[in-house]
Design a protein around this motif. Structure first.
Motif, PDB file in Angstrom:
ATOM      1  N   ASN A   1       1.262  19.609  47.179  1.00 12.78           N
ATOM      2  CA  ASN A   1      -0.264  19.930  47.787  1.00 12.78           C
ATOM      3  C   ASN A   1      -1.080  18.809  47.459  1.00 12.78           C
ATOM      4  O   ASN A   1      -1.925  18.816  48.152  1.00 12.78           O
ATOM      5  CB  ASN A   1      -0.562  20.989  46.702  1.00 12.78           C
ATOM      6  N   ASP A   2      -0.537  17.568  46.971  1.00 13.60           N
ATOM      7  CA  ASP A   2      -1.519  16.418  46.725  1.00 13.60           C
ATOM      8  C   ASP A   2      -1.084  15.281  47.837  1.00 13.60           C
ATOM      9  O   ASP A   2      -0.200  14.534  47.749  1.00 13.60           O
ATOM     10  CB  ASP A   2      -1.101  15.852  45.462  1.00 13.60           C
ATOM     11  N   ASN A   3      -1.845  15.342  48.909  1.00 15.69           N
ATOM     12  CA  ASN A   3      -1.656  14.643  50.030  1.00 15.69           C
ATOM     13  C   ASN A   3      -1.870  13.027  49.664  1.00 15.69           C
ATOM     14  O   ASN A   3      -1.371  12.289  50.107  1.00 15.69           O
ATOM     15  CB  ASN A   3      -2.793  15.009  51.177  1.00 15.69           C
TER      16      ASN A   3
ATOM     17  N   ASN B   1      -0.475  18.946  54.135  1.00 16.49           N
ATOM     18  CA  ASN B   1       0.375  17.870  53.429  1.00 16.49           C
ATOM     19  C   ASN B   1       1.784  17.838  54.358  1.00 16.49           C
ATOM     20  O   ASN B   1       2.135  16.748  54.648  1.00 16.49           O
ATOM     21  CB  ASN B   1       0.679  17.909  52.164  1.00 16.49           C
TER      22      ASN B   1
ATOM     23  N   TYR C   1       6.877  22.257  44.918  1.00 18.06           N
ATOM     24  CA  TYR C   1       5.465  22.970  44.573  1.00 18.06           C
ATOM     25  C   TYR C   1       5.735  24.029  43.609  1.00 18.06           C
ATOM     26  O   TYR C   1       6.315  25.032  43.761  1.00 18.06           O
ATOM     27  CB  TYR C   1       5.396  23.574  46.216  1.00 18.06           C
TER      28      TYR C   1
ATOM     29  N   THR D   1      -4.146  26.698  46.399  1.00 21.91           N
ATOM     30  CA  THR D   1      -3.490  25.257  46.866  1.00 21.91           C
ATOM     31  C   THR D   1      -2.556  25.334  47.935  1.00 21.91           C
ATOM     32  O   THR D   1      -1.841  24.340  48.724  1.00 21.91           O
ATOM     33  CB  THR D   1      -2.569  24.812  45.714  1.00 21.91           C
ATOM     34  N   ILE D   2      -2.177  26.519  48.461  1.00 23.22           N
ATOM     35  CA  ILE D   2      -1.098  26.557  49.659  1.00 23.22           C
ATOM     36  C   ILE D   2      -1.649  26.022  50.898  1.00 23.22           C
ATOM     37  O   ILE D   2      -0.989  25.690  51.600  1.00 23.22           O
ATOM     38  CB  ILE D   2      -0.952  28.320  49.855  1.00 23.22           C
TER      39      ILE D   2
ATOM     40  N   TYR E   1      -1.502  30.318  43.603  1.00 21.24           N
ATOM     41  CA  TYR E   1      -1.047  29.687  44.828  1.00 21.24           C
ATOM     42  C   TYR E   1      -2.126  29.677  45.863  1.00 21.24           C
ATOM     43  O   TYR E   1      -1.881  28.691  46.604  1.00 21.24           O
ATOM     44  CB  TYR E   1       0.374  30.184  45.226  1.00 21.24           C
TER      45      TYR E   1
ATOM     46  N   ASP F   1      -3.445  23.340  50.885  1.00 25.52           N
ATOM     47  CA  ASP F   1      -3.176  21.916  50.780  1.00 25.52           C
ATOM     48  C   ASP F   1      -1.678  21.612  50.999  1.00 25.52           C
ATOM     49  O   ASP F   1      -1.392  20.663  51.579  1.00 25.52           O
ATOM     50  CB  ASP F   1      -3.887  21.587  49.300  1.00 25.52           C
ATOM     51  N   LEU F   2      -1.098  22.448  50.553  1.00 22.16           N
ATOM     52  CA  LEU F   2       0.794  22.211  51.013  1.00 22.16           C
ATOM     53  C   LEU F   2       0.759  22.354  52.424  1.00 22.16           C
ATOM     54  O   LEU F   2       1.548  21.449  52.995  1.00 22.16           O
ATOM     55  CB  LEU F   2       1.373  23.518  50.274  1.00 22.16           C
TER      56      LEU F   2
END
Length: 357
Positions: free
Chosen positions: A230-232, A275, A256, A268-269, A265, A271-272
């Motif tokens: 999730n961390d672009n 990404n 993930y 952050t989903i 989740y 963001d995943l």
């Protein structure tokens, strides 16, 4: 007359053809020689729903039994297949110990497991750690046999180990669909020589793994794998450097684990998903969630999370999202001590796995 001439001409052509074929067979009475076909991997798109089951041989060796929901004892791989799993991911260590939790997964054991999974119709992914035990963002320890090798020797080690394992699989009739060169390597692998602070050397090591894989079969897709999918920013930094250093690969692999992020989740989903889409558009590569997991005590939440992750990957345009793989679903807590499995204490699969159906 013209019709008669045409008919005579056709008969003449047939006689010439038959004579040529007869002479050819007389010289080669066994018929035309053919070269055995190389093992191939699928070329048509099919979404991968997978499980990493590196602990399974040890669990079976220690007497652990697996059961279906009706209490029938069954092969674990069959139980996974019955729930929609079509891919098995297998880690491979260089010279592992016999420790229950952090050993096994030798090249020889990996071949046995791959053959077993393939016989059930499973697709295969091989995950090279390039270590004798766990390799992840916090540790990338060189195999003991390589510990004192120069960088040039390490390049040869990576190529030879990769080639030999894949060649052993090929000899057993298995050609993996995917090969992971390194496991969760945001800070590189084979420390200190392959740390990402020295990206030029890391690039050379990765390319040796790529070259060895393609020497076995150019159709195998090579994965480079990072954690925190999730961390672009993390992914852009790494793969910008990979591009600048001419790293060769086909697929960007992501882990993930919302559990380790100390959040649900749902936080952050998105963001995943962003990404995944950014990796495809920025680097023109395919993407795959090669590790995912949720708390076994929260079966419905884990199932909902898996559905969301599967949808995020499936929604990547142009079938560039290849699949989702659960990490060690069968690793039931009483045996493994691992919180993020999807197995119940009675030896039966958790309803969370129904997300893959």
């Amino acid at each position: 007359m013209n019709k008669i001439f045409v008919q005579l001409r056709q008969i003449f052509i047939v006689l010439i053809t038959l004579t040529t074929f007869s002479c050819s067979n007389a010289q080669n009475p066994e018929g035309p020689k053919t070269t055995p076909a190389e093992p191939t991997v699928p070329t048509t798109f099919a979404f991968s729903k997978g499980a990493d089951v590196g602990w399974l041989p040890q669990m079976e060796a220690t007497g652990y039994k697996f059961y279906d929901t009706d209490g029938t004892k069954k092969d674990c791989l069959q139980l996974l297949k019955d729930r929609g799993i079509n891919t098995i991911r297998l880690r491979v260590w260089v010279n592992p110990s016999n420790d229950k939790a952090s050993g096994h997964c030798s090249p020889a054991e990996t071949v046995v497991m791959a053959v077993r999974a393939q016989k059930l119709g499973m697709r295969i992914m091989i995950d090279f750690h390039y270590s004798d035990t766990w390799a992840d963002p916090g540790k990338q320890t060189k195999p003991a046999a390589w510990a004192n090798h120069s960088f040039t020797e390490l390049l040869n080690d990576v190529y030879n180990h990769t080639y030999e394992v894949l060649n052993s699989l090929k000899a057993a009739g298995v050609t993996p669909e995917w090969v992971q060169v390194g496991n969760e390597i945001p800070d590189g692998m084979l420390w200190p020589e392959g740390k990402s602070a020295n990206f030029g050397q890391l690039a050379q090591l990765l390319n040796k793994g790529y070259d060895a894989t393609k020497a076995i079969n150019p159709a195998i897709k090579v994965i480079v794998h990072l954690d925190q999918g999730n961390d672009n920013r993390r992914f852009r930094w790494f793969f910008d450097n990979a591009k600048a250093n001419n790293v060769k690969y086909d697929v960007i692999g992501l882990s993930y684990y919302p559990y380790w992020l100390k959040s649900d989740y749902k936080a952050t989903i998105a963001d995943l998903a962003n990404n995944l889409n950014d990796m495809v558009s920025r680097y023109n590569k395919e993407v795959m969630v090669v590790e995912v997991g949720g708390d076994y005590t929260l079966a419905q939440n884990t199932k909902d999370m898996l559905v969301a992750v599967i949808n995020a990957v499936k929604n990547v345009p142009n079938n560039k999202g290849l699949g989702v793989i659960y990490w060690e679903p069968e690793g039931e807590k009483s045996w493994s001590g691992y919180q993020l499995n999807t197995w119940q204490s009675d030896g039966k699969p958790s309803p969370a796995l129904d997300a893959f159906k």
